[in-house]
Design a protein around this motif. Structure first.
Motif, short mmCIF file in Angstrom:
data_model
loop_
_atom_site.label_atom_id
_atom_site.label_comp_id
_atom_site.label_asym_id
_atom_site.label_seq_id
_atom_site.Cartn_x
_atom_site.Cartn_y
_atom_site.Cartn_z
N PRO A 81 46.58 45.92 53.25
CA PRO A 81 45.24 46.50 53.44
C PRO A 81 44.83 46.38 54.92
CG PRO A 81 45.26 45.06 51.53
CD PRO A 81 46.58 44.89 52.20
N LYS A 82 44.26 47.49 55.42
CA LYS A 82 43.92 47.57 56.84
C LYS A 82 43.00 46.42 57.29
CE LYS A 82 42.96 51.66 59.67
NZ LYS A 82 42.30 52.98 59.47
N GLU A 83 42.06 46.04 56.43
CA GLU A 83 41.11 44.97 56.80
C GLU A 83 41.86 43.66 57.05
OE1 GLU A 83 40.79 47.68 54.33
OE2 GLU A 83 40.61 45.95 52.97
N GLU A 84 42.97 43.48 56.31
CA GLU A 84 43.70 42.22 56.47
C GLU A 84 44.50 42.21 57.78
OE1 GLU A 84 45.60 41.18 52.70
OE2 GLU A 84 43.78 41.81 51.65
N TYR A 85 45.00 43.36 58.15
CA TYR A 85 45.66 43.47 59.47
C TYR A 85 44.60 43.29 60.56
CZ TYR A 85 48.65 45.47 63.20
OH TYR A 85 49.39 45.68 64.33
N GLN A 86 43.47 43.95 60.33
CA GLN A 86 42.35 43.86 61.27
C GLN A 86 41.92 42.40 61.49
OE1 GLN A 86 40.42 46.70 62.62
NE2 GLN A 86 39.65 45.04 63.89
N ALA A 87 41.88 41.64 60.39
CA ALA A 87 41.45 40.24 60.48
C ALA A 87 42.40 39.43 61.37
CB ALA A 87 41.37 39.62 59.09
#
Ligand SMILES: *Cc1c(COP(=O)(O)O)cnc(C)c1O
Length: 358
Positions: free
Chosen positions: A13-19
């Motif tokens: 999930p993009k948010e997890e990469y973002q984090a």
């Protein structure tokens, strides 16, 4: 119908990469072995339970080149003709001569019974491949290497999560290397790793991958830049928690193919006893190249694009002197890797199997 390729990269999930990227925006530390890569090397070792902690590098090709350089390999390297081109091209690139040994027609890895006949006084190493994640005859290869004083490097590019006799496949050989390219099971976009249990050797490999730097002003010796960036390591960090899921999903798809395909017409690679498979690929072997080409064309008509891994046999590369490898040449002509990735739909799997059966 949507185009179906042999693989589709699994993204967290993009948010997890973002984090994970948010850490970078704080640290402003984008490479030179920052926190993200250091943590990920440990996390990958824990996940795989490998005996050595991996050293992450920029791709799976330099992962082979650096050990070759460090071991000062010269002369002839015994290798398999059935692999991705990088296995052979690195040998040539490092000014060594690839000496091919044909493959076993069932396991598809180097035929250990034919290795000794290929050894000469110029042979310095064996570079073998656990092809599609299926282990080579590691005990026998180890025995031959010891007897003839040869180094063993395994190109284990397909082996993330694969085990032999309850151990990570990265534990075998003097050195094991892998690739984290986007098409591989576990990936960092581009990337790779070197596993080495010999501490001295590992240290030299470490220096070599970072220009030979020993601190900012001193040099241990020659080196190159093969470091992985934190941006790439961030992708791996976000992906690692999904690896059990990824492998489980691929297992389900593989098992569905297993039940749907008519095994009177095609066959599978035989897995070595003691293997815990990682479902990295789904290769099937046709009776002839003609039937393969027909199936490939019919699949293409339905917007399905399997890949001829591995074709051609590497002894037939234009920069290689003629060495006949009848088994590898035959397998290369008749083998096709079917689409296998998380999210491949049951309907599509059924369609693919149906076309293959026809
Ligand atoms: C993918 C692959 C490589 C090369 O890895 P890169 O990360 O793309 O450089 C080497 N050997 C084999 C067997 C591979 O499949």
């Amino acid at each position: 119908m949507k185009r179906i390729n042999v693989t589709e990269t699994f993204l967290p999930p993009k948010e997890e990469y973002q984090a994970v990227l948010d850490q970078l925006w704080k640290s402003k530390w984008l490479t030179n072995r920052g926190e993200i890569i250091l943590n990920l090397e440990s996390a990958v070792q824990d996940y795989l339970k490998s005996s050595a902690k991996p050293l992450f590098v920029s791709n799976g090709t330099v992962a082979i080149q650096i050990p070759m350089k460090v071991l000062e390999l010269k002369g002839e390297i015994i290798t398999t003709p059935f692999s991705y081109v990088a296995t052979t091209s690195t040998i040539v690139w490092e000014n060594c001569t690839p000496v091919f040994v044909d493959i076993d027609p069932e396991y598809l890895s180097i035929d250990e019974a034919k290795i000794e006949a290929a050894i000469t006084d110029k042979t310095t190493a064996i570079l073998a491949v656990h092809v599609f994640g299926n282990p080579c005859a590691v005990e026998k290869i180890d025995e031959i290497a010891k007897k003839h004083n040869l180094r063993v490097i395994y190109d284990a590019a397909h082996c993330f999560g694969a085990e032999y006799e309850g151990q990570s496949l990265f534990n075998f050989g003097d050195i094991s290397t892998t690739s984290f390219h986007a098409t591989k099971l576990f990936h960092t976009g581009e990337g790779g790793a070197i596993f080495c249990n010999d501490q001295n050797l590992k240290e030299t490999i470490y220096y070599h991958h970072n220009f030979g730097h020993d601190g900012p002003e001193a040099f241990h010796g020659l080196g190159i830049n093969a470091k992985m960036s934190e941006l790439n390591a961030a992708m791996g960090t976000a992906l690692l928690p999904y690896m059990d899921y990824v492998i489980e999903e691929r297992k389900k798809i593989s098992e569905l193919y297993d039940t749907l395909i008519n095994w009177k017409l095609v066959r599978k690679q035989k897995l070595r006893e003691g293997t815990t498979y990682n479902y990295a690929y789904y290769p099937i072997i046709f009776e002839s190249e003609k039937t393969l080409l027909t199936a490939q064309q019919k699949l293409n008509e339905q917007n399905v694009f399997p890949r001829r891994y591995f074709y051609p046999s590497l002894n037939q590369l234009p920069y290689i002197d003629t060495q006949k490898m009848p088994v590898s040449e035959e397998i290369s002509r008749c083998i096709l890797c079917l689409p296998l990735f998380v999210g491949l739909k049951e309907d599509d799997i059924e369609l693919i199997a149906k076309i293959v059966n026809e």
